[in-house]
Motif scaffolding. Structure first.
Motif, mmCIF file in Angstrom:
data_model
loop_
_atom_site.group_PDB
_atom_site.id
_atom_site.type_symbol
_atom_site.label_atom_id
_atom_site.label_comp_id
_atom_site.label_asym_id
_atom_site.label_seq_id
_atom_site.Cartn_x
_atom_site.Cartn_y
_atom_site.Cartn_z
ATOM 1 N N ASN A 153 0.727 -1.249 0.016
ATOM 2 C CA ASN A 153 0.106 -0.116 0.077
ATOM 3 C C ASN A 153 0.890 1.239 -0.145
ATOM 4 O O ASN A 153 0.452 2.274 -0.811
ATOM 5 C CB ASN A 153 -0.784 0.011 1.247
ATOM 6 C CG ASN A 153 -1.654 1.251 1.666
ATOM 7 O OD1 ASN A 153 -1.241 2.299 1.841
ATOM 8 N ND2 ASN A 153 -2.961 1.342 1.433
ATOM 9 N N HIS A 159 -2.303 5.641 -4.765
ATOM 10 C CA HIS A 159 -3.502 4.763 -4.362
ATOM 11 C C HIS A 159 -4.352 5.993 -3.870
ATOM 12 O O HIS A 159 -5.633 5.958 -3.806
ATOM 13 C CB HIS A 159 -3.363 3.482 -3.508
ATOM 14 C CG HIS A 159 -3.149 3.830 -2.094
ATOM 15 N ND1 HIS A 159 -1.754 3.996 -1.666
ATOM 16 C CD2 HIS A 159 -3.906 4.363 -1.208
ATOM 17 C CE1 HIS A 159 -1.694 4.258 -0.387
ATOM 18 N NE2 HIS A 159 -3.066 4.306 0.261
ATOM 19 N N HIS A 164 -8.221 7.462 -1.212
ATOM 20 C CA HIS A 164 -8.485 8.426 -0.390
ATOM 21 C C HIS A 164 -8.928 9.819 -1.189
ATOM 22 O O HIS A 164 -8.681 10.807 -0.923
ATOM 23 C CB HIS A 164 -7.064 8.707 0.160
ATOM 24 C CG HIS A 164 -6.434 7.815 0.935
ATOM 25 N ND1 HIS A 164 -6.978 7.047 1.817
ATOM 26 C CD2 HIS A 164 -5.137 7.253 0.855
ATOM 27 C CE1 HIS A 164 -6.144 6.258 2.057
ATOM 28 N NE2 HIS A 164 -4.877 6.272 1.616
ATOM 29 N N ASP A 293 -7.183 2.640 4.447
ATOM 30 C CA ASP A 293 -6.312 1.704 4.200
ATOM 31 C C ASP A 293 -6.317 0.397 4.986
ATOM 32 O O ASP A 293 -6.305 -0.504 4.422
ATOM 33 C CB ASP A 293 -4.919 2.326 4.847
ATOM 34 C CG ASP A 293 -4.469 3.298 3.661
ATOM 35 O OD1 ASP A 293 -4.512 3.268 2.383
ATOM 36 O OD2 ASP A 293 -3.769 4.541 4.017
HETATM 37 FE FE LIG Z 1 -3.210 5.102 2.161
#
Ligand SMILES: [Fe+2]
Ligand code: FES
Length: 344
Positions: A153, A159, A164, A293
């Protein structure tokens, strides 16, 4: 167990062991932390060598732990100092395994492997966490996934555009440029997103007028699972050196095969004394890290069984390059330790 043992892992924040003793599971081992009267920190395997009771169920007095089952006493170096049974002889096998620890930057680092190989020089530099020119906010959450999924991640901050997105999306994501550098046990992944709209969170944090900005998202990975991310932003035309930024430590410590500790912090170089900004960033940590996350990597962990059953392997895209390189180094470290164990 697929853990790299010869590594420094964050065990706790300094303040966590200032009062009562602490037990934390690290790389499969329950570890008992307590302070000696002089303040030195002890880290003992939380297993009594007599019949394996948890030492943490006993009592700690003046730097000595007394097992709550049959009363043996051990000092902070793991040496048995008292046997209340028979004539009180102390066989040599009555010793508790201890672990090297380093206290630095308000963090407690633990060396999970061979004590003879513990090298304090290799503790990742997190001095920015205690830099008076910055304001740092820290937190912790336990995550029900392999630490490897969280490393994946964090090695692609791109990402943020999706996971987000409500805080972090920009209209220039398509212009994103990547730069990757790989050293022996260090990988740096730098993303540049030029000339975009200001993401919503930065608008709130900076009170920016509506203007085009350049954004930089850099990830520094240190073997095995310590990451520092720097997210900077500046109006188009302003050099990178003059950006406002948040520098964050994401310190991942394996607990079991399918869980890890996540010590996170956010350290900013702007509006240091602004309590509203503190609240916004604490809220951001809770939303992005804990509410976005963490559930994502936990859901992936839960699907690993079905993915295996269907013979699925991850499909690698441009955004995965850093995580692939990091993954390869972790595999090499694991293989080296397995080979050393076989030779032994
Ligand atoms: Fe993140
Ligand atoms: S198990 Fe600890 S003294 Fe017996």
């Amino acid at each position: 167990m697929a853990f790299v043992r010869n590594a420094w892992y964050v065990a706790a924040y300094g303040r966590e062991v200032d009062g009562a003793p602490l037990v934390r599971n690290i790389a499969g081992d329950p570890i008992l932390f307590f302070r000696e009267p002089g303040g030195r920190l002890a880290a003992l395997l939380d297993v009594c060598p007599h019949r394996f009771a948890p030492l943490s169920a006993g009592t700690i007095t003046a730097g000595t732990v007394q097992c709550g089952y049959h009363g043996l006493k051990f000092n902070a170096s793991g040496v048995c100092t008292h046997n209340p049974h028979g004539k009180g002889a102390i066989p040599r096998t009555l010793a508790v395994r201890t672990f090297p620890v380093v206290e630095r930057d308000d963090l407690i680092w633990l060396w999970a492997g061979d004590p003879a190989l513990a090298d304090e020089q290799r503790v990742p530099d997190c001095s920015f966490l205690v830099d008076p020119q910055r304001r740092t906010l820290s937190g912790y959450t336990r995550i029900a996934s392999s630490y490897r999924l969280m490393v994946d991640n964090l090695t692609d901050l791109g990402h943020a555009q999706y996971l987000h997105g409500s805080n972090f999306a920009t209209d220039a994501f398509g212009q994103l440029r990547r730069l990757l550098t790989v050293d022996r046990d260090r990988v740096t992944a730098s993303l540049t997103i030029p000339d975009g709209t200001t993401p919503a969170i930065w608008k709130r944090l900076l009170d920016f007028p509506d203007q085009r900005v350049n954004m930089w998202l850099d990830t520094y990975w240190f073997a095995v699972s310590s990451l520092v991310t720097v997210i900077g932003i500046a109006p188009v035309g302003t050099p990178k050196e003059q950006n406002v930024n948040t520098k964050s430590a994401h310190l991942l410590t394996p607990e079991t095969e399918t869980s890890h500790h996540y010590f996170f912090s956010n350290s900013r170089n702007f509006r240091l004394d602004d309590a509203d900004v503190d609240q916004m960033l604490l809220g951001w940590q809770q939303q992005a890290l804990v509410a976005e996350d963490a559930p994502m990597v936990e859901a992936i962990e839960q699907r690993s069984g079905v993915a295996n059953r269907y013979g699925l392997t991850p499909t690698m895209l441009a955004c995965d390059e850093a995580s692939v390189r990091v993954g390869r180094i972790i595999e090499e470290l694991l293989a080296a330790e397995a080979a050393a164990a076989m030779a032994f």
